[in-house]
Design a protein around this motif. Structure first.
Motif, PDB file in Angstrom:
ATOM      1  N   CYS A 100      43.476  30.994  45.973  1.00 46.51           N
ATOM      2  CA  CYS A 100      42.404  31.495  45.796  1.00 46.51           C
ATOM      3  C   CYS A 100      41.286  30.659  45.231  1.00 46.51           C
ATOM      4  CB  CYS A 100      42.750  32.907  44.699  1.00 46.51           C
ATOM      5  SG  CYS A 100      41.479  34.008  44.289  1.00 46.51           S
TER       6      CYS A 100
ATOM      7  N   TYR B 275      37.783  30.645  46.993  1.00 47.24           N
ATOM      8  CA  TYR B 275      36.463  30.562  46.026  1.00 47.24           C
ATOM      9  C   TYR B 275      35.469  29.393  46.480  1.00 47.24           C
ATOM     10  CZ  TYR B 275      37.451  34.528  43.236  1.00 47.24           C
ATOM     11  OH  TYR B 275      37.752  36.016  42.740  1.00 47.24           O
TER      12      TYR B 275
ATOM     13  N   PHE C 268      45.814  35.537  48.338  1.00 46.59           N
ATOM     14  CA  PHE C 268      45.763  35.924  47.000  1.00 46.59           C
ATOM     15  C   PHE C 268      46.133  37.406  46.922  1.00 46.59           C
ATOM     16  CE2 PHE C 268      43.793  37.807  43.340  1.00 46.59           C
ATOM     17  CZ  PHE C 268      44.402  36.952  42.293  1.00 46.59           C
TER      18      PHE C 268
ATOM     19  N   VAL D 262      41.223  34.367  50.130  1.00 42.25           N
ATOM     20  CA  VAL D 262      41.080  35.641  49.456  1.00 42.25           C
ATOM     21  C   VAL D 262      41.126  36.926  50.252  1.00 42.25           C
ATOM     22  CG1 VAL D 262      39.411  34.408  48.125  1.00 42.25           C
ATOM     23  CG2 VAL D 262      38.612  35.594  49.937  1.00 42.25           C
TER      24      VAL D 262
ATOM     25  N   LEU E  27      42.440  30.385  37.104  1.00 43.47           N
ATOM     26  CA  LEU E  27      41.813  30.607  38.498  1.00 43.47           C
ATOM     27  C   LEU E  27      40.306  29.589  38.112  1.00 43.47           C
ATOM     28  CD1 LEU E  27      41.366  31.552  41.103  1.00 43.47           C
ATOM     29  CD2 LEU E  27      40.567  33.704  40.200  1.00 43.47           C
TER      30      LEU E  27
ATOM     31  N   THR F  61      39.441  26.752  41.018  1.00 38.46           N
ATOM     32  CA  THR F  61      38.410  26.578  41.819  1.00 38.46           C
ATOM     33  C   THR F  61      37.625  25.383  41.467  1.00 38.46           C
ATOM     34  OG1 THR F  61      38.197  29.125  41.449  1.00 38.46           O
ATOM     35  CG2 THR F  61      36.226  27.783  42.307  1.00 38.46           C
TER      36      THR F  61
END
Length: 298
Positions: free
Chosen positions: A165, A169, A85, A81, A108, A112
């Motif tokens: 990403c 996360y 990303f 992140v 997304l 995750t």
């Protein structure tokens, strides 16, 4: 449910919603920034600015240092992140519009969830993979049909950005249980600072006189809000309201991103793009319903 528990849940949802709103502005702001700034400099500068602020917060509140076992997960968060990303989306937005790129953000939550399954050792039901595959197929099919505005390079970069990403996360959510919500992103930024700062200096423009105000405002937004402040609200929301529950607010991000792209950048948002986003959100929501193993019959 007790009154205290109800208040915590409401505060968690409110914080999570504010975090989602802040993240919704990331792609339009990045699109503005790369119109006057190099994507590499943008990535390094936003991480440097946020890293300095994160360090100040950690010192101000005298937060304890992470343990040795937290270093590798923090590195994963940073790569996902802080570097991955932002860099991948910044480069992608030189090939595609933010309205086009925001469709991919609908994947997304799914990304995750998948990494949460892999890292948490859960056993999703078969329907989870059905809706996951369907959502991915919709995105790929939409990208292939855009022969004018789409770019194979831009789409590939956006897919890669969603993957890294999602990993960041999921790893950050695990760490937040030990270190706290905003502390995770702050430590990840601080650990990245010794690398990001010299790279930002080395890639800075020869002069900022030719950089438009829109690009500078975009840099300011992604540095302060997307890189740090958004995570403060987002991780606080996850901690108070529950990761599984509040995390579903992320499904609203594509809609707000589309609205911001149309409003700020005057980009065209065709009905087909809205329909695709709705279909993706439906697939992701359905996949999350089956993300846990079915209860065994008594």
């Amino acid at each position: 449910m007790s009154m205290q528990s109800g208040n915590q849940s409401f505060t968690g949802w409110t914080s999570g919603f504010l975090g989602m709103l802040i993240f919704s502005g990331s792609l339009p702001a990045t699109r503005l920034a790369v119109q006057g700034l190099d994507p590499l400099f943008l990535t390094f500068a936003r991480a440097t600015i946020a890293g300095v602020l994160g360090l100040a917060l950690l010192l101000m509140f005298r937060e304890r240092r992470p343990g040795r076992g937290d270093l590798v997960p923090l590195a994963v968060v940073a790569l996902g992140v802080v570097v991955g990303f932002p860099l991948l989306t910044a480069i992608a937005l030189r090939h595609v519009t933010s309205a086009h790129a925001v469709v991919f953000i609908g994947l997304l939550p799914l990304s995750t969830a998948i990494f949460g399954v892999l890292r948490g050792g859960e056993r999703p039901q078969p329907a989870f993979w059905l809706f996951s595959t369907l959502g991915s197929a919709i995105v790929i099919g939409y990208a292939l049909r855009q022969q004018i505005d789409a770019s194979a390079i831009g789409d590939a970069l956006m897919v890669a950005a969603i993957v890294v990403c999602g990993l960041g996360y999921a790893e950050g959510a695990r760490l937040s249980r030990r270190l706290g919500g905003w502390q995770v992103i702050s430590w990840a930024l601080v650990f990245s600072l010794p690398v990001m700062l010299p790279l930002a200096i080395g890639t800075r423009p020869a002069s900022f006189h030719d950089v438009g105000s829109g690009a500078l405002w975009g840099l300011a937004y992604v540095s302060l809000f997307s890189m740090l402040i958004g995570f403060v609200f987002w991780y606080r929301g996850l901690a108070l309201g529950g990761i599984a529950a509040v995390g579903q607010l992320q499904l609203l991000q594509p809609f707000f991103g589309l609205l911001l792209a149309a409003w700020l950048l005057h980009e065209t948002v065709p009905l087909s793009m809205i329909a695709v986003t709705l279909a993706i959100v439906a697939c992701v929501a359905s996949a999350r319903r089956f993300a846990h193993a079915a209860p065994k019959a008594a």
